[in-house]
Design an enzyme around this catalytic site. Structure first.
Site, PDB file in Angstrom:
ATOM      1  N   ARG A  85     -64.828 -78.106  15.793  1.00 10.42           N
ATOM      2  CA  ARG A  85     -63.864 -78.781  16.684  1.00 10.42           C
ATOM      3  C   ARG A  85     -64.506 -79.116  18.022  1.00 10.42           C
ATOM      4  O   ARG A  85     -64.214 -80.153  18.616  1.00 10.42           O
ATOM      5  CB  ARG A  85     -62.618 -77.910  16.868  1.00 10.42           C
ATOM      6  CG  ARG A  85     -61.711 -78.004  15.635  1.00 10.42           C
ATOM      7  CD  ARG A  85     -60.792 -76.813  15.499  1.00 10.42           C
ATOM      8  NE  ARG A  85     -59.828 -76.736  16.555  1.00 10.42           N
ATOM      9  CZ  ARG A  85     -59.363 -75.584  17.035  1.00 10.42           C
ATOM     10  NH1 ARG A  85     -59.796 -74.434  16.569  1.00 10.42           N
ATOM     11  NH2 ARG A  85     -58.464 -75.595  17.984  1.00 10.42           N
TER      12      ARG A  85
ATOM     13  N   LYS B 160     -54.603 -76.878  27.451  1.00  7.49           N
ATOM     14  CA  LYS B 160     -53.756 -78.075  27.513  1.00  7.49           C
ATOM     15  C   LYS B 160     -52.313 -77.761  27.108  1.00  7.49           C
ATOM     16  O   LYS B 160     -51.384 -78.173  27.788  1.00  7.49           O
ATOM     17  CB  LYS B 160     -54.277 -79.171  26.560  1.00  7.49           C
ATOM     18  CG  LYS B 160     -55.669 -79.659  26.837  1.00  7.49           C
ATOM     19  CD  LYS B 160     -56.014 -80.848  25.950  1.00  7.49           C
ATOM     20  CE  LYS B 160     -56.022 -80.543  24.460  1.00  7.49           C
ATOM     21  NZ  LYS B 160     -57.094 -79.639  24.005  1.00  7.49           N
TER      22      LYS B 160
ATOM     23  N   ARG C 148     -53.939 -68.550  13.969  1.00  5.99           N
ATOM     24  CA  ARG C 148     -54.150 -69.977  13.672  1.00  5.99           C
ATOM     25  C   ARG C 148     -55.330 -70.142  12.748  1.00  5.99           C
ATOM     26  O   ARG C 148     -56.431 -69.658  13.033  1.00  5.99           O
ATOM     27  CB  ARG C 148     -54.394 -70.748  14.986  1.00  5.99           C
ATOM     28  CG  ARG C 148     -53.209 -71.594  15.373  1.00  5.99           C
ATOM     29  CD  ARG C 148     -53.472 -72.344  16.627  1.00  5.99           C
ATOM     30  NE  ARG C 148     -54.355 -73.486  16.425  1.00  5.99           N
ATOM     31  CZ  ARG C 148     -54.419 -74.495  17.270  1.00  5.99           C
ATOM     32  NH1 ARG C 148     -53.665 -74.502  18.349  1.00  5.99           N
ATOM     33  NH2 ARG C 148     -55.238 -75.496  17.047  1.00  5.99           N
TER      34      ARG C 148
ATOM     35  N   ARG D   8     -57.411 -88.971  20.963  1.00  9.13           N
ATOM     36  CA  ARG D   8     -58.529 -88.100  20.631  1.00  9.13           C
ATOM     37  C   ARG D   8     -59.817 -88.892  20.421  1.00  9.13           C
ATOM     38  O   ARG D   8     -60.872 -88.315  20.203  1.00  9.13           O
ATOM     39  CB  ARG D   8     -58.228 -87.467  19.322  1.00  9.13           C
ATOM     40  CG  ARG D   8     -57.893 -86.038  19.026  1.00  9.13           C
ATOM     41  CD  ARG D   8     -58.136 -84.947  19.911  1.00  9.13           C
ATOM     42  NE  ARG D   8     -58.232 -83.689  19.235  1.00  9.13           N
ATOM     43  CZ  ARG D   8     -57.258 -82.785  19.153  1.00  9.13           C
ATOM     44  NH1 ARG D   8     -56.084 -82.996  19.681  1.00  9.13           N
ATOM     45  NH2 ARG D   8     -57.481 -81.647  18.549  1.00  9.13           N
TER      46      ARG D   8
ATOM     47  N   ARG E 182     -57.540 -66.250  20.409  1.00  4.19           N
ATOM     48  CA  ARG E 182     -56.281 -66.883  19.974  1.00  4.19           C
ATOM     49  C   ARG E 182     -56.129 -66.775  18.454  1.00  4.19           C
ATOM     50  O   ARG E 182     -55.036 -66.534  17.945  1.00  4.19           O
ATOM     51  CB  ARG E 182     -56.241 -68.350  20.413  1.00  4.19           C
ATOM     52  CG  ARG E 182     -54.925 -69.030  20.078  1.00  4.19           C
ATOM     53  CD  ARG E 182     -54.811 -70.400  20.702  1.00  4.19           C
ATOM     54  NE  ARG E 182     -55.621 -71.390  20.008  1.00  4.19           N
ATOM     55  CZ  ARG E 182     -55.724 -72.675  20.379  1.00  4.19           C
ATOM     56  NH1 ARG E 182     -55.104 -73.093  21.458  1.00  4.19           N
ATOM     57  NH2 ARG E 182     -56.453 -73.513  19.702  1.00  4.19           N
TER      58      ARG E 182
HETATM   59  P1  AMP Z   1     -54.822 -79.398  18.564  1.00  5.45           P
HETATM   60  O1  AMP Z   1     -53.711 -78.417  18.431  1.00  5.45           O
HETATM   61  O2  AMP Z   1     -54.506 -80.539  19.487  1.00  5.45           O
HETATM   62  O3  AMP Z   1     -56.149 -78.754  18.877  1.00  5.45           O
HETATM   63  O4  AMP Z   1     -54.993 -80.089  17.117  1.00  5.45           O
HETATM   64  C1  AMP Z   1     -55.279 -79.326  15.947  1.00  5.45           C
HETATM   65  C2  AMP Z   1     -55.803 -80.243  14.862  1.00  5.45           C
HETATM   66  O5  AMP Z   1     -54.838 -81.263  14.561  1.00  5.45           O
HETATM   67  C3  AMP Z   1     -57.075 -81.003  15.218  1.00  5.45           C
HETATM   68  O6  AMP Z   1     -58.243 -80.241  14.991  1.00  5.45           O
HETATM   69  C4  AMP Z   1     -56.972 -82.213  14.272  1.00  5.45           C
HETATM   70  O7  AMP Z   1     -57.311 -81.856  12.950  1.00  5.45           O
HETATM   71  C5  AMP Z   1     -55.484 -82.510  14.299  1.00  5.45           C
HETATM   72  N1  AMP Z   1     -55.117 -83.453  15.375  1.00  5.45           N
HETATM   73  C6  AMP Z   1     -54.303 -83.222  16.451  1.00  5.45           C
HETATM   74  N2  AMP Z   1     -54.171 -84.308  17.204  1.00  5.45           N
HETATM   75  C7  AMP Z   1     -54.913 -85.285  16.615  1.00  5.45           C
HETATM   76  C8  AMP Z   1     -55.194 -86.640  16.924  1.00  5.45           C
HETATM   77  N3  AMP Z   1     -54.692 -87.237  18.021  1.00  5.45           N
HETATM   78  N4  AMP Z   1     -56.015 -87.334  16.076  1.00  5.45           N
HETATM   79  C9  AMP Z   1     -56.526 -86.763  14.977  1.00  5.45           C
HETATM   80  N5  AMP Z   1     -56.317 -85.484  14.644  1.00  5.45           N
HETATM   81  C10 AMP Z   1     -55.506 -84.731  15.438  1.00  5.45           C
END
Ligand code: AMP
Length: 191
Positions: free
Chosen positions: A145, A14, A134, A89, A128
């Site tokens: 996740r 994404k 990360r 989400r 990654r």
């Molecule tokens: P991502 O980079 O989008 O995979 O997000 C990494 C982490 O950020 C996720 O595992 C959540 O802990 C938090 N996170 C990101 N976007 C959201 C969201 N819309 N709602 C809740 N937690 C989020």
């Protein structure tokens, strides 16, 4: 095509595709994950509250997410559009976004679901984690996740399908081919 949402598991691509499209379409790429990671790195109040959730692979509670998104979607630079990556989400976030868009008169043009099989996702994320360091790309957090994605985010596929906004794209192909396919389905200029 000016307002777009990306759905797809962590590691589906994404972020990469959203960044490319944001350049092609000249609209901001808004990644809630990036916003939280920056806040954690800078140890802001938001970052201190969000850190536990990021480290454990859980969703940050909605009360921390929704006000942040509302603030971002009312900033001056999003007048011509946006690409959301990582938001919404869960169904409550999607309902909030629906209301917000009506209030702001910013209808969504399209929701892209990037499809990648789980076994490919796990190996991509482990890779990654090694390359980018990360902290949430460890095997245990990755599994959590993916579970969270299936339980809370996957229902949004039907949510947007019912609204006839959904397009699915095969994310299990070379990055440039995904970009080309997206450009074709979204009818935006590429090359
Ligand atoms: P991502 O980079 O989008 O995979 O997000 C990494 C982490 O950020 C996720 O595992 C959540 O802990 C938090 N996170 C990101 N976007 C959201 C969201 N819309 N709602 C809740 N937690 C989020």
């Amino acid at each position: 095509m000016a307002r777009l949402i990306f759905l797809g598991s962590p590691g589906a691509g994404k972020g990469t595709q959203a960044k490319r499209l944001s350049q092609t379409c000249q609209v901001p790429h808004i990644s809630t994950g990036d916003i939280f990671r920056t806040a954690v790195a800078m140890q802001t109040e938001l970052g201190k509250k969000a850190q536990f959730y990021l480290d454990s692979g859980e969703l940050v509670p909605d009360e921390l997410v929704l006000s942040l998104v509302e603030e971002r979607l009312t900033a001056a630079d999003v007048a011509s559009g946006w690409i959301l990556d990582g938001f919404p989400r869960n169904v409550d976030q999607a309902t909030f976004l629906d209301d917000l868009q009506q209030r702001l008169d910013q209808p969504i043009d399209c929701v892209v679901n990037l499809e990648v099989p789980d076994e490919v996702i796990i190996s991509r994320l482990v890779q990654r984690g090694l390359q980018e360091g990360r902290s949430d790309d460890t095997e245990e957090t990755i599994r959590r996740r993916l579970d969270v994605y299936q339980a809370q985010t996957e229902p949004l596929i039907d949510f947007y399908r019912c609204r006839q906004k959904l397009v699915s794209v095969d994310g299990n192909q070379p990055v440039d081919e995904v970009t080309a396919e997206l450009a074709k389905v979204l009818e935006v200029g590429d090359d």
